[in-house]
Scaffold this motif. Sequence first.
Motif, PDB file in Angstrom:
ATOM      1  N   PHE A   1       0.871  -1.165   0.000  1.00 51.31           N
ATOM      2  CA  PHE A   1       0.000   0.000   0.000  1.00 51.31           C
ATOM      3  C   PHE A   1       0.917   1.227   0.000  1.00 51.31           C
ATOM      4  N   SER A   2       1.150   1.751  -1.186  1.00 51.14           N
ATOM      5  CA  SER A   2       2.082   2.853  -1.346  1.00 51.14           C
ATOM      6  C   SER A   2       1.306   4.143  -1.567  1.00 51.14           C
ATOM      7  N   CYS A   3       2.025   5.246  -1.658  1.00 49.84           N
ATOM      8  CA  CYS A   3       1.396   6.563  -1.782  1.00 49.84           C
ATOM      9  C   CYS A   3       1.411   7.038  -3.226  1.00 49.84           C
ATOM     10  N   ASN A   4       0.367   7.793  -3.593  1.00 50.59           N
ATOM     11  CA  ASN A   4       0.321   8.375  -4.927  1.00 50.59           C
ATOM     12  C   ASN A   4       1.509   9.285  -5.205  1.00 50.59           C
ATOM     13  N   GLY A   5       2.146   9.794  -4.148  1.00 49.27           N
ATOM     14  CA  GLY A   5       3.291  10.670  -4.319  1.00 49.27           C
ATOM     15  C   GLY A   5       4.603   9.936  -4.542  1.00 49.27           C
ATOM     16  N   ARG A   6       4.563   8.611  -4.541  1.00 52.34           N
ATOM     17  CA  ARG A   6       5.777   7.837  -4.803  1.00 52.34           C
ATOM     18  C   ARG A   6       5.787   7.454  -6.293  1.00 52.34           C
ATOM     19  N   GLY A   7       6.258   6.283  -6.651  1.00 52.05           N
ATOM     20  CA  GLY A   7       6.356   5.949  -8.064  1.00 52.05           C
ATOM     21  C   GLY A   7       7.297   6.903  -8.775  1.00 52.05           C
ATOM     22  N   THR A   8       7.015   7.211 -10.045  1.00 56.33           N
ATOM     23  CA  THR A   8       7.900   8.097 -10.807  1.00 56.33           C
ATOM     24  C   THR A   8       7.735   9.555 -10.407  1.00 56.33           C
ATOM     25  N   ARG A   9       6.795   9.871  -9.514  1.00 52.26           N
ATOM     26  CA  ARG A   9       6.730  11.220  -8.959  1.00 52.26           C
ATOM     27  C   ARG A   9       7.846  11.460  -7.943  1.00 52.26           C
ATOM     28  N   LEU A  10       8.432  10.380  -7.440  1.00 54.38           N
ATOM     29  CA  LEU A  10       9.523  10.490  -6.467  1.00 54.38           C
ATOM     30  C   LEU A  10      10.815   9.889  -6.997  1.00 54.38           C
ATOM     31  N   PHE A  11      10.736   8.717  -7.611  1.00 55.07           N
ATOM     32  CA  PHE A  11      11.935   7.987  -8.022  1.00 55.07           C
ATOM     33  C   PHE A  11      12.229   8.208  -9.503  1.00 55.07           C
ATOM     34  N   PRO A  12      13.506   8.171  -9.884  1.00 56.93           N
ATOM     35  CA  PRO A  12      13.859   8.408 -11.290  1.00 56.93           C
ATOM     36  C   PRO A  12      13.474   7.260 -12.211  1.00 56.93           C
ATOM     37  N   GLN A  13      13.283   6.059 -11.656  1.00 59.05           N
ATOM     38  CA  GLN A  13      12.930   4.894 -12.460  1.00 59.05           C
ATOM     39  C   GLN A  13      11.578   4.345 -12.007  1.00 59.05           C
ATOM     40  N   PRO A  14      10.798   3.719 -12.906  1.00 66.26           N
ATOM     41  CA  PRO A  14       9.503   3.166 -12.523  1.00 66.26           C
ATOM     42  C   PRO A  14       9.648   1.877 -11.718  1.00 66.26           C
ATOM     43  N   ASN A  15       8.552   1.451 -11.115  1.00 67.27           N
ATOM     44  CA  ASN A  15       8.440   0.151 -10.435  1.00 67.27           C
ATOM     45  C   ASN A  15       9.294   0.049  -9.183  1.00 67.27           C
ATOM     46  N   HIS A  16       9.578   1.170  -8.520  1.00 73.45           N
ATOM     47  CA  HIS A  16      10.541   1.131  -7.424  1.00 73.45           C
ATOM     48  C   HIS A  16      10.085   0.249  -6.270  1.00 73.45           C
ATOM     49  N   ASP A  17       8.948   0.575  -5.645  1.00 71.98           N
ATOM     50  CA  ASP A  17       8.557  -0.124  -4.421  1.00 71.98           C
ATOM     51  C   ASP A  17       8.254  -1.596  -4.682  1.00 71.98           C
ATOM     52  N   ALA A  18       7.385  -1.872  -5.657  1.00 70.17           N
ATOM     53  CA  ALA A  18       7.024  -3.259  -5.954  1.00 70.17           C
ATOM     54  C   ALA A  18       8.243  -4.059  -6.405  1.00 70.17           C
ATOM     55  N   GLY A  19       9.064  -3.452  -7.268  1.00 71.94           N
ATOM     56  CA  GLY A  19      10.245  -4.158  -7.755  1.00 71.94           C
ATOM     57  C   GLY A  19      11.233  -4.476  -6.647  1.00 71.94           C
ATOM     58  N   LEU A  20      11.432  -3.522  -5.733  1.00 73.34           N
ATOM     59  CA  LEU A  20      12.369  -3.738  -4.635  1.00 73.34           C
ATOM     60  C   LEU A  20      11.881  -4.831  -3.691  1.00 73.34           C
ATOM     61  N   ILE A  21      10.596  -4.816  -3.373  1.00 75.45           N
ATOM     62  CA  ILE A  21      10.030  -5.864  -2.514  1.00 75.45           C
ATOM     63  C   ILE A  21      10.161  -7.222  -3.188  1.00 75.45           C
ATOM     64  N   HIS A  22       9.792  -7.286  -4.454  1.00 74.61           N
ATOM     65  CA  HIS A  22       9.823  -8.552  -5.204  1.00 74.61           C
ATOM     66  C   HIS A  22      11.237  -9.136  -5.249  1.00 74.61           C
ATOM     67  N   ARG A  23      12.226  -8.271  -5.529  1.00 77.14           N
ATOM     68  CA  ARG A  23      13.614  -8.740  -5.607  1.00 77.14           C
ATOM     69  C   ARG A  23      14.181  -9.092  -4.241  1.00 77.14           C
ATOM     70  N   SER A  24      13.926  -8.241  -3.254  1.00 79.37           N
ATOM     71  CA  SER A  24      14.542  -8.426  -1.941  1.00 79.37           C
ATOM     72  C   SER A  24      14.027  -9.657  -1.215  1.00 79.37           C
ATOM     73  N   LEU A  25      12.780 -10.042  -1.497  1.00 79.84           N
ATOM     74  CA  LEU A  25      12.168 -11.159  -0.785  1.00 79.84           C
ATOM     75  C   LEU A  25      11.995 -12.376  -1.688  1.00 79.84           C
ATOM     76  N   ASN A  26      12.966 -12.571  -2.576  1.00 79.31           N
ATOM     77  CA  ASN A  26      13.076 -13.810  -3.346  1.00 79.31           C
ATOM     78  C   ASN A  26      11.900 -14.025  -4.293  1.00 79.31           C
ATOM     79  N   GLN A  27      11.487 -12.970  -4.999  1.00 79.36           N
ATOM     80  CA  GLN A  27      10.462 -13.031  -6.042  1.00 79.36           C
ATOM     81  C   GLN A  27       9.113 -13.579  -5.551  1.00 79.36           C
ATOM     82  N   ILE A  28       8.747 -13.222  -4.336  1.00 77.29           N
ATOM     83  CA  ILE A  28       7.457 -13.659  -3.805  1.00 77.29           C
ATOM     84  C   ILE A  28       6.316 -12.929  -4.527  1.00 77.29           C
ATOM     85  N   PRO A  29       5.095 -13.501  -4.515  1.00 73.20           N
ATOM     86  CA  PRO A  29       3.952 -12.807  -5.110  1.00 73.20           C
ATOM     87  C   PRO A  29       3.663 -11.493  -4.376  1.00 73.20           C
TER      88      PRO A  29
END
Length: 393
Positions: A333-361
């Motif tokens: 549950f992320s904020c509308n102010g995150r995503g590419t409004r905050l980070f230079p690349q897309p998919n930051h939060d979901a991508g980081l969680i997915h990678r860090s926790l061994n590609q979990i759903p």
Amino acid sequence: MEFIVPYAASLSQIDSCKEATVSVCDAVLEGLGGESPDLSFVFVSHEHRDSFPDLAELIQNRLGSQVLLGCAGETIAGNDREIEHGPALSLWSASLPGAKLEPFHIEFERTPDGLISEGWPDLSTDAADIRAVFLLGEPFSTAVDQIIDRLGEELPGVPLIGGMASGGGGPGENCLFQDRQQIGQGAVGVVVRGGPTISTIVSQGCRPIGPTFVVTKSEDNLVYELGGKPCLDQLNEFFAELAPEDQQLLQKGPHLGIVINEYQESFELGDFLIANVMGVQEQSGAIVIGNRVRVGQTVRFHVRDAVTADEELTSLLDRHAVTGSPSGAALLFSCNGRGTRLFPQPNHDAGLIHRSLNQIPVAGFFAQGELGPIGGRNFIHGYTASVAIFGES
């Protein structure tokens, strides 16, 4: 005996909502070995609004989940992607052996005697086995502070996780889903008792700057004095001593961190509830913040930037990977102010969680206010990534 994976998630960007529904349901059922799930969440973009009245029915006819919750969102997340534009439908499902699910729908009504509510779950029984309470709210008709306060009194220490539906410009333009129904008002949720562990990560994405202060004069969400001086005077005094990059960040928008646990020798990153500074009163030197604050509380100014937000979420996920239970799936549950409004690349939060926790759903959405615990207490946040991590079994 064939091993059944307890979690699955799928994301579709198909233009047709019906075809997208078939796609995600079939993918989730395949991931679960053909078994109908116990708990499911659906998150959908407003490009599918014409199908909102029938969406939950379509999903349940194909999926048959014991409990289905969901909402519309401005950005939809699925596994390692965040879809900020265009049609998107994300489905997340879990088989939760040993868990008891208690869904609810809270509605609010204003009366001459004040605000009344109905539809609360039964909270009178033993709370020792409650893993978490999940909540999705319609932002224009939900008294979220009342929900937080009541759950805090009746279920102290139990995490409240979720967010407010987003993407609608006014009342009636957002929607929720529960089982086979579209719901236009209030909040839907589920109490999860027993079953796999549920851990929480709340990343506020802010960094403290300047000294700490004690609030010496305040009223509700107005902070008049810090350390015996007007707020603006204190802010101006330490502003000149900041590095140029921090001065620029502070000018873009300061935040005020409120210490959660005063019984510490020092206060650093993660020890504060971050409140947005919403305005200033030039004559009095007061600031208006998004949270109530009391005289005697310790506060510190914060700034938000992409580097800090990335480092904090990375650190929290790394810590969970080392000290937490093995991870099976996550809800974001992320904020509308995150995503590419905050980070230079897309998919930051979901991508980081997915990678860090061994590609979990992973599934979730970008909310108009995120719910999650800080220091053992639940709050409604802004600019935050609130994550629920389900254990493997």
